[in-house]
Design a protein around this motif. Sequence first.
Motif, PDB file in Angstrom:
ATOM      1  N   ALA A   1       0.897   8.180 -10.637  1.00 46.17           N
ATOM      2  CA  ALA A   1       2.084   7.693 -11.328  1.00 46.17           C
ATOM      3  C   ALA A   1       2.246   8.369 -12.686  1.00 46.17           C
ATOM      4  O   ALA A   1       3.347   8.811 -13.052  1.00 46.17           O
ATOM      5  CB  ALA A   1       2.014   6.176 -11.496  1.00 46.17           C
ATOM      6  N   LEU A   2       1.162   8.459 -13.439  1.00 48.14           N
ATOM      7  CA  LEU A   2       1.236   9.071 -14.773  1.00 48.14           C
ATOM      8  C   LEU A   2       1.639  10.538 -14.685  1.00 48.14           C
ATOM      9  O   LEU A   2       2.428  11.026 -15.505  1.00 48.14           O
ATOM     10  CB  LEU A   2      -0.111   8.927 -15.481  1.00 48.14           C
ATOM     11  N   LYS A   3       1.119  11.250 -13.706  1.00 48.56           N
ATOM     12  CA  LYS A   3       1.443  12.664 -13.569  1.00 48.56           C
ATOM     13  C   LYS A   3       2.850  12.884 -13.030  1.00 48.56           C
ATOM     14  O   LYS A   3       3.476  13.913 -13.294  1.00 48.56           O
ATOM     15  CB  LYS A   3       0.424  13.347 -12.652  1.00 48.56           C
ATOM     16  N   THR A   4       3.350  11.919 -12.267  1.00 51.06           N
ATOM     17  CA  THR A   4       4.640  12.084 -11.593  1.00 51.06           C
ATOM     18  C   THR A   4       5.804  11.606 -12.441  1.00 51.06           C
ATOM     19  O   THR A   4       6.801  12.319 -12.600  1.00 51.06           O
ATOM     20  CB  THR A   4       4.630  11.334 -10.235  1.00 51.06           C
TER      21      THR A   4
ATOM     22  N   VAL B   1      -7.154   3.622  -9.538  1.00 54.73           N
ATOM     23  CA  VAL B   1      -7.178   4.747 -10.473  1.00 54.73           C
ATOM     24  C   VAL B   1      -6.400   5.926  -9.902  1.00 54.73           C
ATOM     25  O   VAL B   1      -5.627   6.584 -10.614  1.00 54.73           O
ATOM     26  CB  VAL B   1      -8.630   5.142 -10.802  1.00 54.73           C
ATOM     27  N   GLU B   2      -6.584   6.198  -8.609  1.00 56.31           N
ATOM     28  CA  GLU B   2      -5.849   7.298  -7.968  1.00 56.31           C
ATOM     29  C   GLU B   2      -4.347   7.063  -8.057  1.00 56.31           C
ATOM     30  O   GLU B   2      -3.572   7.982  -8.357  1.00 56.31           O
ATOM     31  CB  GLU B   2      -6.284   7.408  -6.506  1.00 56.31           C
ATOM     32  N   ALA B   3      -3.907   5.821  -7.784  1.00 57.39           N
ATOM     33  CA  ALA B   3      -2.477   5.507  -7.827  1.00 57.39           C
ATOM     34  C   ALA B   3      -1.938   5.625  -9.251  1.00 57.39           C
ATOM     35  O   ALA B   3      -0.848   6.184  -9.470  1.00 57.39           O
ATOM     36  CB  ALA B   3      -2.242   4.099  -7.280  1.00 57.39           C
TER      37      ALA B   3
ATOM     38  N   PRO C   1       0.788  -1.228   0.000  1.00 60.02           N
ATOM     39  CA  PRO C   1       0.000   0.000   0.000  1.00 60.02           C
ATOM     40  C   PRO C   1       0.825   1.286   0.000  1.00 60.02           C
ATOM     41  O   PRO C   1       0.264   2.368   0.073  1.00 60.02           O
ATOM     42  CB  PRO C   1      -0.793  -0.112   1.302  1.00 60.02           C
ATOM     43  N   TRP C   2       2.150   1.154  -0.119  1.00 62.93           N
ATOM     44  CA  TRP C   2       3.025   2.338  -0.061  1.00 62.93           C
ATOM     45  C   TRP C   2       3.301   2.840  -1.480  1.00 62.93           C
ATOM     46  O   TRP C   2       4.451   3.095  -1.849  1.00 62.93           O
ATOM     47  CB  TRP C   2       4.321   1.988   0.660  1.00 62.93           C
ATOM     48  N   TYR C   3       2.240   2.991  -2.267  1.00 61.16           N
ATOM     49  CA  TYR C   3       2.433   3.339  -3.676  1.00 61.16           C
ATOM     50  C   TYR C   3       3.008   4.730  -3.867  1.00 61.16           C
ATOM     51  O   TYR C   3       3.791   4.966  -4.790  1.00 61.16           O
ATOM     52  CB  TYR C   3       1.133   3.170  -4.465  1.00 61.16           C
ATOM     53  N   MET C   4       2.668   5.681  -2.980  1.00 63.52           N
ATOM     54  CA  MET C   4       3.242   7.023  -3.106  1.00 63.52           C
ATOM     55  C   MET C   4       4.742   6.990  -2.856  1.00 63.52           C
ATOM     56  O   MET C   4       5.516   7.703  -3.493  1.00 63.52           O
ATOM     57  CB  MET C   4       2.540   7.996  -2.166  1.00 63.52           C
ATOM     58  N   GLU C   5       5.164   6.144  -1.930  1.00 64.10           N
ATOM     59  CA  GLU C   5       6.586   5.974  -1.646  1.00 64.10           C
ATOM     60  C   GLU C   5       7.299   5.378  -2.859  1.00 64.10           C
ATOM     61  O   GLU C   5       8.390   5.836  -3.244  1.00 64.10           O
ATOM     62  CB  GLU C   5       6.736   5.067  -0.424  1.00 64.10           C
TER      63      GLU C   5
END
Length: 280
Positions: free
Chosen positions: A222-225, A216-218, A184-188
């Motif tokens: 990812a696409l924007k980052t 979808v949020e993740a 669940p640490w996708y932002m990391e």
Amino acid sequence: MSLRVVDVHVHLKGVEKPIDIIKSMDNANIDYLVLIAPYRQKFMPHGRISAPNIKSVKEGNDFVANLVNEFPDRLRGYAFITGTGDIKENIAELERAICDLGLHGVKMFPNLGWYPDDDRMYPLYERIEDLGIPILFHCGIAPWITDIYGNGPFLSKYSRPIYYEAIPRLFPKIKIILAHMGWPWYMEAITLAYLTPNVYLDICTEFTTATEDLKVEALRFALKTIGSERLLYASDATPLSWEFMKEHLDKTIQLLRRAGATNDDLRKILGENACKLFKI
């Protein structure tokens, strides 16, 4: 839109026949699979075994190599290297699997009881860098408490994304794939990929607590980052489960569309990025 689909994360059970895999791929509309060598053995407790010389590890690497050699125009293969025991023995099995058997990458599972940034692993990473092959690491939560023999526990702390940070920085030519977007640490995981250009993310989160909206949020983050150039399609499937593979592919395309992926993004994520990484 014509898409070439490469699934970079597929688990073998060790009983599959080559022609059955190809039939399954055709039914699921998959062009290439990157298969993970099967591994079934007592891994725990940590330090109890000299892992690379255990018969099942070598047999697993032999098994995937035989499949790939039967259909080299449709299949690629990861050797499984445990990272436990004597690192010199790990390196020896790595060299056998890549140089002698002709495999294309390495799968590693730190939840066997070691941190990825432990400096005892550095000689292994150095050799992987020399060989120019990618590593697929399990990353994020470990959904299995024990192995198939009841040994464990497999703790998720060993595969949190932050513990992979040192590897691509110290070995900048290594291509690292973090499975499951580190869920669940996708932002990391996404932030690590943003800061470190040799980190790729496979986008399969199927076994996790991720709802469709969270997925979808993740994906949107990812696409924007980091854009679409280092995202890889993955199912975490077994190669004969064509119904699941087909459903998973269709669902993933829908999720990517909801996340704002363009046709160009889809081409890259579903196949082009993997083709470059695995020299397809």
